[in-house]
Design a protein around this motif. Sequence first.
Motif, PDB file in Angstrom:
ATOM      1  N   MET A 135      26.558  50.036  50.263  1.00  0.00           N
ATOM      2  CA  MET A 135      27.537  49.661  49.260  1.00  0.00           C
ATOM      3  C   MET A 135      28.314  48.454  49.764  1.00  0.00           C
ATOM      4  N   ASN A 136      28.614  47.536  48.869  1.00  0.00           N
ATOM      5  CA  ASN A 136      29.336  46.323  49.203  1.00  0.00           C
ATOM      6  C   ASN A 136      30.840  46.580  49.081  1.00  0.00           C
ATOM      7  N   TYR A 137      31.468  46.881  50.221  1.00  0.00           N
ATOM      8  CA  TYR A 137      32.889  47.237  50.211  1.00  0.00           C
ATOM      9  C   TYR A 137      33.792  46.055  49.878  1.00  0.00           C
ATOM     10  N   LYS A 138      33.405  44.856  50.327  1.00  0.00           N
ATOM     11  CA  LYS A 138      34.236  43.691  50.032  1.00  0.00           C
ATOM     12  C   LYS A 138      34.327  43.463  48.528  1.00  0.00           C
TER      13      LYS A 138
ATOM     14  N   LEU B  72      33.854  45.744  46.187  1.00  0.00           N
ATOM     15  CA  LEU B  72      34.592  46.861  45.618  1.00  0.00           C
ATOM     16  C   LEU B  72      36.099  46.651  45.783  1.00  0.00           C
ATOM     17  N   ILE B  73      36.510  46.241  46.973  1.00  0.00           N
ATOM     18  CA  ILE B  73      37.933  46.022  47.240  1.00  0.00           C
ATOM     19  C   ILE B  73      38.461  44.868  46.400  1.00  0.00           C
ATOM     20  N   SER B  74      37.708  43.770  46.310  1.00  0.00           N
ATOM     21  CA  SER B  74      38.179  42.637  45.515  1.00  0.00           C
ATOM     22  C   SER B  74      38.276  43.007  44.041  1.00  0.00           C
ATOM     23  N   ASN B  75      37.345  43.832  43.546  1.00  0.00           N
ATOM     24  CA  ASN B  75      37.423  44.289  42.153  1.00  0.00           C
ATOM     25  C   ASN B  75      38.649  45.161  41.938  1.00  0.00           C
ATOM     26  N   ARG B  76      38.950  46.034  42.888  1.00  0.00           N
ATOM     27  CA  ARG B  76      40.131  46.894  42.771  1.00  0.00           C
ATOM     28  C   ARG B  76      41.413  46.069  42.782  1.00  0.00           C
ATOM     29  N   VAL B  77      41.459  45.058  43.631  1.00  0.00           N
ATOM     30  CA  VAL B  77      42.641  44.203  43.692  1.00  0.00           C
ATOM     31  C   VAL B  77      42.809  43.453  42.370  1.00  0.00           C
TER      32      VAL B  77
END
Length: 127
Positions: free
Chosen positions: A1-4, A6-11
């Motif tokens: 899974m691409n965490y970066k 995912l995190i940028s989408n959440r931000v």
Amino acid sequence: MNYKKLISNRVLDLSRCSTDKSGAVVALLAGLAVGAVLGVLFAPDSGKNTREKISDKALDLADNAKDSLHSIKDKVSYGKDGLVNLKDRFVDGVKGKVETASQEFNDFRNSELSKTNVETTDNEENA
């Protein structure tokens, strides 16, 4: 899974959120209540004392919620009254301007009609 990603989408999602924080406040209060109950349950105390503490905390929480609700109702009522007063002042201002414009129009019309009557009278005398 691409965490970066995912995190940028959440931000990005957080930045688009509305300014309504009531859900966060409710979640915070619920978390505080659950934490208080769990803290009392795991405290080294007898069952009777623990139940009394939980009951007291629940009553305190209910009282705080009622106080908050009354405070919110008062603020809403005050805000509503302020809006009603603002509306009334605005309507009165518009009515005053309409009356002034109507009076100015009537004065102008009357002055133009009197000019026309004077010109007609002068033309009849000259003829």
